[in-house]
Design a protein around this motif. Structure first.
Motif, PDB file in Angstrom:
ATOM      1  N   PRO A  26     105.725  65.406  51.772  1.00  0.00           N
ATOM      2  CA  PRO A  26     105.914  64.131  51.068  1.00  0.00           C
ATOM      3  C   PRO A  26     104.623  63.592  50.461  1.00  0.00           C
ATOM      4  CG  PRO A  26     105.736  63.724  53.417  1.00  0.00           C
ATOM      5  CD  PRO A  26     105.678  65.227  53.237  1.00  0.00           C
ATOM      6  N   LEU A  27     103.526  64.326  50.622  1.00  0.00           N
ATOM      7  CA  LEU A  27     102.236  63.876  50.107  1.00  0.00           C
ATOM      8  C   LEU A  27     101.947  64.499  48.749  1.00  0.00           C
ATOM      9  CD1 LEU A  27     100.148  64.210  53.390  1.00  0.00           C
ATOM     10  CD2 LEU A  27     100.938  62.079  52.342  1.00  0.00           C
ATOM     11  N   SER A  28     101.278  63.738  47.891  1.00  0.00           N
ATOM     12  CA  SER A  28     100.926  64.245  46.570  1.00  0.00           C
ATOM     13  C   SER A  28      99.731  65.186  46.670  1.00  0.00           C
ATOM     14  CB  SER A  28     100.586  63.090  45.633  1.00  0.00           C
ATOM     15  OG  SER A  28      99.297  62.570  45.927  1.00  0.00           O
ATOM     16  N   LEU A  29      99.665  66.131  45.761  1.00  0.00           N
ATOM     17  CA  LEU A  29      98.519  67.029  45.715  1.00  0.00           C
ATOM     18  C   LEU A  29      97.282  66.318  45.179  1.00  0.00           C
ATOM     19  CD1 LEU A  29     100.265  70.242  44.337  1.00  0.00           C
ATOM     20  CD2 LEU A  29      99.340  69.920  46.637  1.00  0.00           C
ATOM     21  N   ALA A  30      97.489  65.324  44.324  1.00  0.00           N
ATOM     22  CA  ALA A  30      96.365  64.662  43.672  1.00  0.00           C
ATOM     23  C   ALA A  30      95.568  63.789  44.629  1.00  0.00           C
ATOM     24  CB  ALA A  30      96.867  63.822  42.497  1.00  0.00           C
ATOM     25  N   ALA A  31      96.244  62.991  45.428  1.00  0.00           N
ATOM     26  CA  ALA A  31      95.545  62.056  46.318  1.00  0.00           C
ATOM     27  C   ALA A  31      96.400  61.796  47.552  1.00  0.00           C
ATOM     28  CB  ALA A  31      95.240  60.753  45.599  1.00  0.00           C
ATOM     29  N   PRO A  32      96.473  62.758  48.460  1.00  0.00           N
ATOM     30  CA  PRO A  32      97.317  62.574  49.646  1.00  0.00           C
ATOM     31  C   PRO A  32      96.787  61.526  50.623  1.00  0.00           C
ATOM     32  CG  PRO A  32      96.059  64.597  49.828  1.00  0.00           C
ATOM     33  CD  PRO A  32      95.837  64.080  48.437  1.00  0.00           C
TER      34      PRO A  32
ATOM     35  N   ALA B 212      89.042  44.142  58.711  1.00  0.00           N
ATOM     36  CA  ALA B 212      89.625  45.216  59.515  1.00  0.00           C
ATOM     37  C   ALA B 212      90.442  46.106  58.593  1.00  0.00           C
ATOM     38  CB  ALA B 212      90.499  44.651  60.630  1.00  0.00           C
ATOM     39  N   ALA B 213      90.582  47.354  59.003  1.00  0.00           N
ATOM     40  CA  ALA B 213      91.333  48.313  58.199  1.00  0.00           C
ATOM     41  C   ALA B 213      92.812  48.266  58.563  1.00  0.00           C
ATOM     42  CB  ALA B 213      90.780  49.718  58.416  1.00  0.00           C
ATOM     43  N   ARG B 214      93.629  48.638  57.602  1.00  0.00           N
ATOM     44  CA  ARG B 214      95.068  48.735  57.817  1.00  0.00           C
ATOM     45  C   ARG B 214      95.594  49.940  57.046  1.00  0.00           C
ATOM     46  NH1 ARG B 214      97.611  43.840  54.126  1.00  0.00           N
ATOM     47  NH2 ARG B 214      96.963  44.718  52.129  1.00  0.00           N
ATOM     48  N   GLU B 215      96.670  50.510  57.541  1.00  0.00           N
ATOM     49  CA  GLU B 215      97.184  51.776  57.011  1.00  0.00           C
ATOM     50  C   GLU B 215      98.620  51.606  56.556  1.00  0.00           C
ATOM     51  OE1 GLU B 215      99.968  55.053  57.891  1.00  0.00           O
ATOM     52  OE2 GLU B 215      99.671  53.154  58.962  1.00  0.00           O
ATOM     53  N   LEU B 216      99.006  52.359  55.501  1.00  0.00           N
ATOM     54  CA  LEU B 216     100.381  52.369  55.019  1.00  0.00           C
ATOM     55  C   LEU B 216     100.642  53.685  54.319  1.00  0.00           C
ATOM     56  CD1 LEU B 216     100.804  50.683  51.586  1.00  0.00           C
ATOM     57  CD2 LEU B 216      98.559  50.657  52.698  1.00  0.00           C
TER      58      LEU B 216
ATOM     59  N   ASP C  45     103.023  56.555  45.092  1.00  0.00           N
ATOM     60  CA  ASP C  45     101.931  57.505  44.861  1.00  0.00           C
ATOM     61  C   ASP C  45     101.942  58.672  45.847  1.00  0.00           C
ATOM     62  OD1 ASP C  45     101.018  55.990  42.767  1.00  0.00           O
ATOM     63  OD2 ASP C  45      99.520  54.921  43.962  1.00  0.00           O
ATOM     64  N   ARG C  46     102.846  58.609  46.839  1.00  0.00           N
ATOM     65  CA  ARG C  46     102.963  59.650  47.873  1.00  0.00           C
ATOM     66  C   ARG C  46     101.611  59.876  48.542  1.00  0.00           C
ATOM     67  NH1 ARG C  46     105.119  64.774  45.243  1.00  0.00           N
ATOM     68  NH2 ARG C  46     105.318  65.436  47.422  1.00  0.00           N
ATOM     69  N   SER C  47     101.029  58.770  48.977  1.00  0.00           N
ATOM     70  CA  SER C  47      99.691  58.804  49.556  1.00  0.00           C
ATOM     71  C   SER C  47      99.627  57.903  50.780  1.00  0.00           C
ATOM     72  CB  SER C  47      98.662  58.335  48.518  1.00  0.00           C
ATOM     73  OG  SER C  47      97.363  58.271  49.075  1.00  0.00           O
ATOM     74  N   VAL C  48      98.962  58.377  51.833  1.00  0.00           N
ATOM     75  CA  VAL C  48      98.621  57.512  52.958  1.00  0.00           C
ATOM     76  C   VAL C  48      97.378  56.732  52.548  1.00  0.00           C
ATOM     77  CG1 VAL C  48      97.787  57.439  55.332  1.00  0.00           C
ATOM     78  CG2 VAL C  48      99.671  58.967  54.715  1.00  0.00           C
ATOM     79  N   ARG C  49      97.483  55.409  52.572  1.00  0.00           N
ATOM     80  CA  ARG C  49      96.393  54.553  52.115  1.00  0.00           C
ATOM     81  C   ARG C  49      95.777  53.798  53.290  1.00  0.00           C
ATOM     82  NH1 ARG C  49      95.815  53.680  46.774  1.00  0.00           N
ATOM     83  NH2 ARG C  49      97.433  54.528  45.387  1.00  0.00           N
ATOM     84  N   VAL C  50      94.472  53.635  53.231  1.00  0.00           N
ATOM     85  CA  VAL C  50      93.754  52.827  54.212  1.00  0.00           C
ATOM     86  C   VAL C  50      92.886  51.842  53.432  1.00  0.00           C
ATOM     87  CG1 VAL C  50      92.242  52.807  56.218  1.00  0.00           C
ATOM     88  CG2 VAL C  50      93.692  54.798  55.783  1.00  0.00           C
TER      89      VAL C  50
ATOM     90  N   LYS D 224     109.813  64.653  59.629  1.00  0.00           N
ATOM     91  CA  LYS D 224     110.280  63.266  59.725  1.00  0.00           C
ATOM     92  C   LYS D 224     109.627  62.425  58.628  1.00  0.00           C
ATOM     93  CE  LYS D 224     110.878  63.281  64.772  1.00  0.00           C
ATOM     94  NZ  LYS D 224     110.446  62.613  66.036  1.00  0.00           N
ATOM     95  N   PRO D 225     110.262  61.321  58.223  1.00  0.00           N
ATOM     96  CA  PRO D 225     109.644  60.439  57.227  1.00  0.00           C
ATOM     97  C   PRO D 225     108.308  59.899  57.734  1.00  0.00           C
ATOM     98  CG  PRO D 225     111.966  59.896  57.533  1.00  0.00           C
ATOM     99  CD  PRO D 225     111.611  60.868  58.621  1.00  0.00           C
ATOM    100  N   LEU D 226     107.359  59.741  56.828  1.00  0.00           N
ATOM    101  CA  LEU D 226     106.087  59.152  57.213  1.00  0.00           C
ATOM    102  C   LEU D 226     106.267  57.675  57.529  1.00  0.00           C
ATOM    103  CD1 LEU D 226     103.493  60.832  54.832  1.00  0.00           C
ATOM    104  CD2 LEU D 226     104.476  61.634  56.984  1.00  0.00           C
ATOM    105  N   LEU D 227     105.378  57.158  58.360  1.00  0.00           N
ATOM    106  CA  LEU D 227     105.478  55.781  58.842  1.00  0.00           C
ATOM    107  C   LEU D 227     104.921  54.794  57.821  1.00  0.00           C
ATOM    108  CD1 LEU D 227     104.182  56.435  62.469  1.00  0.00           C
ATOM    109  CD2 LEU D 227     106.530  56.571  61.625  1.00  0.00           C
ATOM    110  N   ASP D 228     105.315  53.549  57.996  1.00  0.00           N
ATOM    111  CA  ASP D 228     104.763  52.433  57.215  1.00  0.00           C
ATOM    112  C   ASP D 228     105.016  52.583  55.713  1.00  0.00           C
ATOM    113  OD1 ASP D 228     103.751  50.811  59.303  1.00  0.00           O
ATOM    114  OD2 ASP D 228     102.057  52.181  59.535  1.00  0.00           O
ATOM    115  N   SER D 229     106.225  53.017  55.348  1.00  0.00           N
ATOM    116  CA  SER D 229     106.572  53.074  53.930  1.00  0.00           C
ATOM    117  C   SER D 229     106.910  51.692  53.379  1.00  0.00           C
ATOM    118  CB  SER D 229     107.758  54.012  53.710  1.00  0.00           C
ATOM    119  OG  SER D 229     108.902  53.554  54.415  1.00  0.00           O
ATOM    120  N   GLY D 230     107.166  50.733  54.267  1.00  0.00           N
ATOM    121  CA  GLY D 230     107.425  49.359  53.847  1.00  0.00           C
ATOM    122  C   GLY D 230     106.698  48.359  54.705  1.00  0.00           C
TER     123      GLY D 230
END
Length: 279
Positions: free
Chosen positions: A147-153, A246-250, A255-260, A225-231
């Motif tokens: 489910p992750l993009s090749l450009a910026a996972p 503080a950092a937070r993750e989603l 963009d199909r990317s895990v962002r911090v 399984k679906p990745l967490l924190d999609s919403g």
């Protein structure tokens, strides 16, 4: 678990120490008596059979002695998933006994698992750094049906990348297993689609570490399984910018990317919350 022979033998010896000792004694006696290639071959067969049994089902009984049924299976499955993730970077996940030997309380962890079906055992690695995790996510993006993009996972905000080392440390008070320049720590983290506690500022912790959430996401990917924190967004342990942020993750589904990224520690909202770890 990794299937190559060296890792298989290491795993078998950790899980079946009594068998390994018996094999060593028998091998030494046989080699003295007969020059011993047959004994060597038989010893190798016994060790490989023990490793095969560990991989195919005895792991839950041997590595998690004293933990019953479903909880043992959940532990074993988590280690299988994390080992596959680790192998993408050529890393060997420490065996469960290494965590127990370092001081992790597997009985307490099992009781917590029994009480909460959402908890996942997460063996997280520390010391990879931003570059190491980015490379790992690029490998994850190349897996079939990823489910992750090749450009910026994996997308790290500039302030996260700049102070990544502050977030890349084992949680305080949790036993760690050293492995060269890296270390591993084991805790339970809620694996629900969104944080179980939402609408909270960063002060309402505790929170998982950045490596724990990055590993948990990849464990979900391996499991299909679906990745967490999609919403939603999950607060992460530690602070940046001199304690102001503080950092937070989603997971960004567009963009199909895990962002911090970061927010001020007092920030709160209906989709921002905590996944209190146990360990």
């Amino acid at each position: 678990m990794p299937a190559h022979s060296g890792e298989a033998a290491r795993l078998a010896r950790l899980l079946f120490a009594d068998v390994a000792e018996e094999v060593d004694r028998a091998l030494a006696d046989s080699q003295r008596a007969a020059g011993g290639r047959a004994a060597t071959s038989r010893a190798e067969q016994i060790v490989e059979a023990a490793a095969l049994a560990a991989r195919e089902g005895d792991l839950a009984r041997a590595a998690f002695a004293g933990i019953d049924g479903l909880e043992a299976s959940r532990f074993a499955r988590a280690f299988e998933l994390a080992a596959e993730v680790a192998a993408w970077s050529g890393l060997a996940l420490p065996a469960p006994e290494e965590f127990w030997g370092a001081g992790a309380d597997h009985g307490a962890l099992a009781r917590a698992l029994m009480a909460d079906a959402s908890l996942v055992a997460v063996p997280a690695v520390y010391g990879l750094g931003a570059a190491g995790w980015t490379a790992l996510y690029r490998t994850a993006a190349r897996q079939a049906a990823s489910p992750l993009s090749l450009a910026a996972p994996l997308t790290l905000a500039p302030e996260v990348a700049a102070e990544f080392d502050l977030l890349d440390v084992p949680p305080r008070g949790v036993p760690a297993v050293g492995s060269g320049d890296l270390s591993w720590a084991l805790r339970l983290v809620p694996g629900s689609p969104k944080p179980p506690l939402v609408g909270l500022s960063h002060a309402h912790g505790p929170h998982p570490t950045l490596p724990e959430m990055l590993m948990l996401q990849l464990m979900h990917l391996v499991a299909g399984k679906p990745l967490l924190d999609s919403g939603s967004l999950t607060w992460l342990d530690g602070t940046l910018g001199g304690g102001k942020f503080a950092a937070r993750e989603l997971y960004d589904t567009t963009d199909r990317s895990v962002r911090v990224n970061t927010r001020e520690i007092g920030n709160q909202g209906p989709h921002l919350g905590a996944r209190p770890p146990i360990g």
